[in-house]
Scaffold this active site. Structure first.
Site, short mmCIF file in Angstrom:
data_model
loop_
_atom_site.label_atom_id
_atom_site.label_comp_id
_atom_site.label_asym_id
_atom_site.label_seq_id
_atom_site.Cartn_x
_atom_site.Cartn_y
_atom_site.Cartn_z
N CYS A 80 -5.82 2.20 6.54
CA CYS A 80 -6.64 0.18 6.43
C CYS A 80 -5.87 -0.23 7.78
O CYS A 80 -5.08 0.45 8.50
CB CYS A 80 -5.74 -0.76 5.73
N GLU A 91 1.38 4.01 2.34
CA GLU A 91 1.94 4.06 3.30
C GLU A 91 2.95 2.87 3.50
O GLU A 91 4.01 3.71 3.89
CB GLU A 91 0.87 3.94 4.22
N HIS A 114 0.97 -1.28 0.26
CA HIS A 114 0.14 0.06 -0.35
C HIS A 114 1.16 1.51 0.09
O HIS A 114 2.45 1.00 0.30
CB HIS A 114 -0.34 0.36 1.47
N CYS A 159 -1.94 -0.71 8.34
CA CYS A 159 -1.25 0.80 7.79
C CYS A 159 -1.40 1.40 9.04
O CYS A 159 -0.52 2.48 9.25
CB CYS A 159 -1.78 1.11 6.22
#
Length: 160
Positions: free
Chosen positions: A84, A56, A54, A87
């Site tokens: 999420c 992040e 992701h 993360c």
């Protein structure tokens, strides 16, 4: 929202555009320390065959390598979509001081939409969170991406 928050979020939106150009869900992130760019990252789970890639996580990995430490206190993360749970916990473990996100994520958001992992007083690190910075721009980017994707699927008859 400060002028600086809008500036850094625009740079995170540029990172999101890089993801979109690779066919990834357009989410981008930028890490900043004392008003200076540290690194950026964008979604790459499809490209890298890595479910943890992701935006992040990519930014955290780049910052850890650049700064030579897995602890990243004093940094602010700007991300175009609410983090999420994966993360959010990585950001807490990295000791990120502040998270600023654009669009809320009503399906998987862990900074207040579904749950708020940043609000647990039992955790030994606490991160300040602010949402809604350039939310309309980030949401429009995501909506356009998924609209184009659905249109392409309809024209090819694909269900992927």
């Amino acid at each position: 929202m400060t002028i600086d928050d809008a500036h850094w979020m625009r740079l995170a939106l540029q990172q999101a555009q890089l993801a979109r150009e690779q066919g990834e869900v357009p989410v981008g992130a930028v890490l900043v320390r004392d008003g200076a760019w540290v690194c950026g990252g964008y979604n790459q789970p499809i490209t890298l065959h890595d479910p943890s890639a992701h935006a992040e996580m990519q930014a955290l990995r780049a910052a850890g390598a650049a700064l030579g430490n897995y602890r990243l206190p004093g940094l602010t993360l700007y991300v175009t979509l609410e983090p999420c749970a994966m993360c959010a916990m990585a950001l807490l473990h990295a000791r990120i001081s502040r998270v600023v996100f654009a669009a809320s994520d009503p399906k998987t958001g862990a900074a207040g939409s579904i749950l708020d992992l940043f609000a647990y007083p039992q955790l030994n690190h606490h991160t300040t969170v602010e949402g809604g910075v350039l939310a309309n721009e980030a949401a429009a980017l995501l909506q356009d991406f998924f609209r184009e994707r659905r249109k392409a699927q309809r024209s090819t008859g694909s269900t992927a």
